[in-house]
Design an enzyme around this catalytic site. Structure first.
Site, PDB file in Angstrom:
ATOM      1  N   LYS A   1    -101.069  -5.820 -68.523  1.00  0.00           N
ATOM      2  CA  LYS A   1    -102.063  -6.072 -67.405  1.00  0.00           C
ATOM      3  C   LYS A   1    -102.321  -7.333 -66.605  1.00  0.00           C
ATOM      4  O   LYS A   1    -102.684  -7.421 -65.331  1.00  0.00           O
ATOM      5  CB  LYS A   1    -103.558  -5.870 -67.892  1.00  0.00           C
ATOM      6  CG  LYS A   1    -103.812  -4.700 -68.491  1.00  0.00           C
ATOM      7  CD  LYS A   1    -104.316  -3.609 -67.207  1.00  0.00           C
ATOM      8  CE  LYS A   1    -104.831  -2.083 -67.749  1.00  0.00           C
ATOM      9  NZ  LYS A   1    -105.155  -1.430 -66.699  1.00  0.00           N
TER      10      LYS A   1
ATOM     11  N   SER B   1    -112.295  -2.124 -69.918  1.00  0.00           N
ATOM     12  CA  SER B   1    -112.577  -1.924 -71.378  1.00  0.00           C
ATOM     13  C   SER B   1    -111.844  -3.008 -72.288  1.00  0.00           C
ATOM     14  O   SER B   1    -112.032  -3.100 -73.454  1.00  0.00           O
ATOM     15  CB  SER B   1    -111.911  -0.614 -71.801  1.00  0.00           C
ATOM     16  OG  SER B   1    -110.596  -0.509 -71.743  1.00  0.00           O
TER      17      SER B   1
END
Lengths: 317, 317
Positions: free
Chosen positions: A51, A76
């Site tokens: 990410k 999340s």
């Protein structure tokens, strides 16, 4: 749509900031699965997951006068930490909107990078709604988790690096949730090697992209229950899905037990820690969801952020 | 004595067979310990520990007509698996002498590499006696765990690679048991960088080398109790100790709790699995057994072979 050039530009932006992660191999994994696998170890990426590539690329491409006011991300977990770390590197404020039941290690990690964390209830509230309201109030730029071209271009650098290190891959397997990693890597891989076959991998319970591929349009499902907390989105993205539909061969499904078995193998034999989501693509190979006999297969180990207490719960059950 | 040239020869022998393991870094480890650490990840080595370097180099240097008859090693741990794997690569028989109550998982691992396992009763028989008798009967060459110049030269290649990747190290910390790794790495490192400071690290309960350094001669202790099962020998080797005495600055001691804390950090934050012995050198840095403020420090993560049930026992206690 994004082009290969967007991925090359992303690579220049993240150079020297993101890790160029190693490619791991395991003779025993190969023997047991009947093919030759090259694991791109994004669990060793900064902030513990791929990410960071997308988040940093996105933040780097925001005009300076807007970026200065700060960013907001809803996630999340792994995208939260990645955005918080990227914001810290730029010296700008970061607000992260997280579900109230996000793994402790991910909340702590996000705060550890200096971000402000705001919780929402993932079963009753929309994270986008919560996030957009705060962003508007404070003048923050939203850094979306997947449905954004700069995010996709950043994630695509993982496949670019893997194919530089192992040029003759025949297959590439990548976990998918919102499909930012899958779409970005598909654009990179198909440009470099047009005949490569690309498969997304989802948990059986979170088969929104699998359903969407069969229907030819985005299918939304209720928030799925799976131990793969990074793969719990209810639909592929509006920007990512058309790319997936065009470039990805199919979606494969794995069970939670297959994820645990694969996490165990990777930890015990390969000595690296992957989170349940991070094991998904490897689980599809190990549990033979596709005929890969004798093939050279790229697999992205997408992340390694898992609570050790939870991990031990999985391993000893 | 061994020379730097022996280590260069070892490097040629293991090239393409042993992994050139990566060097890992962690900003958070650095922040918490106040220095800059470069981890040589020998837990990612073949058979899960640095031991493969020495075992393979030793077997490769046995004259062909002798080697053909096979090798014998006595060990209940990492050296057993490393020797069995190296023998399999050469296609020669391997006999591993293990205590009758060795953990089943290690027996299975050793047999998994095709070796014949012979048990001895650790309360009534000596493993050296048992091993030498079988070796003589069958014409096998003994591959000792540490007290051998080819073993030391093989282990020294770990430091050689680390200093190639990070030339400006000021300190090098290495766990020690029989001192094969420490002696081999000390010869390599002092040749490449004569002003580098080298420290061995032992568990507090297994302080045989620490005592030996203070007395200036080999001190033997009863088999020590520590979770670091790879560091449980009762004395440094007759061939390794003179080298350690000459080249190593001192020995540092760490507690079992410090080992567990360090294993946890390395797993949770760096996403790689080390066994208790494998965390020893890192624990000495993390728990500040030496003033390393602002220094560039090399640390060898020596191995990653730990039973996951045991691991979870340590992490959740």
């Amino acid at each position: 749509m994004i082009t290969f050039n967007d991925i090359l530009e992303a690579r220049e932006r993240i150079k020297g900031v993101a890790h160029r992660t190693p490619v791991l191999t395991s003779r025993q994994f190969n023997e047991q699965s009947g093919c030759e696998v090259f694991f791109k170890a994004e669990n060793l990426q900064r902030a513990g997951a791929f990410k960071f590539r997308g988040a940093y690329n996105k933040i780097a491409s925001i005009p300076d006068n807007e970026r200065r006011r700060g960013i907001l991300a809803y996630s999340s977990g792994n995208h939260a930490q990645a955005s918080a770390l990227a914001a810290r590197i730029f010296g700008i404020p970061a607000v992260i909107v997280m579900p109230h039941d996000a793994p402790k290690i991910k909340v702590a990690g996000t705060r550890g990078y200096g971000a402000e964390v705001i919780f929402y209830d993932r079963y009753t509230e929309s994270r986008e709604g919560t996030g957009e309201k705060i962003a508007a109030e404070r003048g923050l730029t939203i850094v979306p988790p997947f449905d954004d071209y700069q995010i996709m271009a950043g994630q695509g650098t993982a496949a670019l690096e893997l194919l530089e290190d192992v040029p003759d891959l025949e297959y590439l397997l990548i976990c998918c949730s919102g499909c930012g990693l899958l779409a970005g890597c598909a654009v990179a891989a198909k440009h470099i090697k047009p005949d490569i076959r690309i498969y997304g991998v989802e948990p059986e319970a979170a088969n929104d992209t699998w359903q969407s591929m069969r229907k030819g349009e985005i299918v939304e499902i209720p928030v799925p229950k799976t131990i793969a907390d990074g793969l719990q989105t209810s639909a592929p993205g509006k920007l990512t899905f058309p790319i997936v539909k065009q470039l990805v061969d199919d979606i494969l499904l794995v069970s939670d037990d297959e994820l645990i078995d694969t996490m165990r193998f990777i930890l015990e034999r390969m000595k690296v820690l992957v989170e349940p989501s991070g094991a998904a693509a490897a689980a599809a190979v190990r549990h033979r969801k596709l005929d890969l006999a004798g093939r050279r297969v790229g697999v992205i180990l997408s992340g390694g952020n898992v609570d050790l207490e939870k991990l031990c719960g999985y391993l000893t059950k």
